[in-house]
Design a protein around this motif. Structure first.
Motif, PDB file in Angstrom:
ATOM      1  N   GLU A   1      35.592  41.526  48.476  1.00 40.96           N
ATOM      2  CA  GLU A   1      36.602  40.814  49.265  1.00 40.96           C
ATOM      3  C   GLU A   1      37.061  39.533  48.585  1.00 40.96           C
ATOM      4  OE1 GLU A   1      35.053  38.999  52.865  1.00 40.96           O
ATOM      5  OE2 GLU A   1      37.040  39.014  53.788  1.00 40.96           O
TER       6      GLU A   1
ATOM      7  N   GLU B   1      39.710  43.580  51.428  1.00 39.12           N
ATOM      8  CA  GLU B   1      38.273  43.850  51.416  1.00 39.12           C
ATOM      9  C   GLU B   1      37.912  45.301  51.715  1.00 39.12           C
ATOM     10  OE1 GLU B   1      36.048  42.138  54.749  1.00 39.12           O
ATOM     11  OE2 GLU B   1      37.841  41.048  55.337  1.00 39.12           O
TER      12      GLU B   1
ATOM     13  N   ASP C   1      36.603  33.209  53.013  1.00 41.46           N
ATOM     14  CA  ASP C   1      35.854  34.439  53.311  1.00 41.46           C
ATOM     15  C   ASP C   1      35.837  35.274  52.037  1.00 41.46           C
ATOM     16  OD1 ASP C   1      34.720  36.633  54.526  1.00 41.46           O
ATOM     17  OD2 ASP C   1      36.419  37.079  55.840  1.00 41.46           O
TER      18      ASP C   1
ATOM     19  N   HIS D   1      42.503  40.724  56.691  1.00 44.48           N
ATOM     20  CA  HIS D   1      42.946  39.900  57.818  1.00 44.48           C
ATOM     21  C   HIS D   1      43.435  38.571  57.284  1.00 44.48           C
ATOM     22  CE1 HIS D   1      39.138  37.688  57.278  1.00 44.48           C
ATOM     23  NE2 HIS D   1      38.618  38.880  57.044  1.00 44.48           N
TER      24      HIS D   1
ATOM     25  N   THR E   1      42.869  38.407  53.437  1.00 44.19           N
ATOM     26  CA  THR E   1      41.826  39.009  52.609  1.00 44.19           C
ATOM     27  C   THR E   1      42.203  40.440  52.254  1.00 44.19           C
ATOM     28  OG1 THR E   1      40.544  39.995  54.422  1.00 44.19           O
ATOM     29  CG2 THR E   1      40.043  37.706  53.862  1.00 44.19           C
TER      30      THR E   1
END
Ligand SMILES: [Mn+2]
Length: 358
Positions: free
Chosen positions: A336, A322, A229, A293, A320
């Motif tokens: 992120e 972000e 991500d 997260h 992460t």
């Protein structure tokens, strides 16, 4: 993932469950490396090999790929609940752990009605805790998923053009990632441009890219089940002073948060670092989501880097960072990365450059 299975067996024993029923297919995959596309039930005992109940149509696949559990076939004429009941009765199970976070209400009611002899005990947290800390093989898969995402990102930059729609860019991103071996996108690829960049959860739309647009590019890949991500924000054309100012502030918040991560710190403290930096320039009120997260088999998992989180940062967790600022009428900026927490601090697994200019 055998080590994790025996760790889990210890936890089952400590918590005085006579067995644990795993019904979440992602958790089944985590423990026995078998990904069901319909249903699979893994019954884990404290002191003997687990049993994996699979439907007939996945039986051969399970038989070939699972080495750490006894495979039980549920044929087409047998009700799943009956098959579970037979096994649990036979093993004289009374206190059964289950995943209250993912079991459906319908299944819970039908199952407990069928198996009246059971006392059900919530156990999602036990698995969440195990999954939060990654072993080297998991870290390598996440690293690979991050590398694929970086190719997705450079594809987005290279295919960005005035008049192209956000969805067209997203399509090229996803095609490039698939060719690199991504099994799926863990979430819909986000290309959110211009006024739409101010929507913190904006997806990709039919809006066309225009000169001067801020463009949020948020994407992820999946490799052997593990997710990545990442987000970058760029301006199509020459950035304005205000765009540069907000960008610098978000980037500073992002870097300082990563620098602030260390083993034993509370997750809330990390979010505080970001909010303090953004407050100085008056942007904190526009940072409307949590800082980060955990990432693993799910793209959102523990630890939660958020205001109300109880999580303590642990070694070998992957999450992460972000921060994002979303100003209606101006646009949004989010940056992120996925990081791995080590004894030496947080290390970025996402390697793409940070630049507002394309
Ligand atoms: Mn994210």
């Amino acid at each position: 993932m055998n080590g994790k299975l025996s760790e889990f067996q210890k936890k089952i024993e400590e918590n005085e469950f006579s067995a644990f029923l795993i019904s979440n297919v992602t958790n089944v995959y985590y423990f026995v490396n078998f990904l069901s596309h319909s249903y699979a039930y893994l019954i884990v005992y404290p002191d003997e090999s687990p049993m994996l109940l699979v439907p007939e149509l996945e039986y051969e696949d399970a038989l070939n790929s699972v080495k750490t559990a006894e495979i039980v076939k549920i044929d087409r004429n047998t009700e799943v609940l009956d098959a579970l009941k037979v096994v649990l009765e036979d093993k004289q199970i009374n206190e059964l752990g289950f995943e209250e976070d993912s079991m459906t209400v319908k299944f819970y009611f039908d199952f407990t009605e069928k198996c009246e002899f059971l006392q059900m005990k919530k156990g999602s947290a036990l698995i969440e805790e195990l999954r939060m800390t990654k072993i080297p093989q998991e870290i390598e898969k996440i690293r690979k998923a991050c590398q694929i995402a970086e190719i997705g990102f450079s594809t987005a930059i290279n295919s960005m053009d005035e008049g192209k729609t956000e969805i067209e860019i997203a399509a090229e991103v996803e095609y490039a990632m698939r060719k690199e071996g991504s099994e799926a996108t863990p979430f819909d690829t986000i290309i959110a441009s211009g006024y739409r960049s101010a929507y913190p959860h904006g997806t990709s739309s039919h809006k066309k890219i225009e000169r001067g647009d801020l463009i949020i590019i948020d994407l992820g890949a999946k490799y052997e089940g593990y997710c990545s991500d990442m987000t970058r924000t760029v301006v199509f054309g020459e950035p304005t002073q205000k765009q540069l100012d907000v960008y610098r502030n978000v980037l500073k918040a992002h870097h300082e948060a990563i620098k602030g991560c260390s083993i034993g710190k509370k997750a809330v403290e990390i979010e505080e670092i970001t909010r303090e930096i953004l407050s100085k320039e008056g942007y904190n009120e526009y940072f409307v989501h949590s800082l980060g997260h955990g990432v693993g088999l799910d793209v959102h998992e523990a630890p939660h880097i958020a205001k109300n989180s109880q999580d303590i940062l642990q070694e070998n967790t992957v999450f992460t960072i972000e921060p994002g600022v979303y100003i209606p009428g101006f646009g949004g900026i989010r940056i992120e990365d996925v990081v791995l927490l080590t004894k030496q601090g947080a290390k970025c697994l996402t390697k793409a450059d940070y630049s507002i200019k394309m």
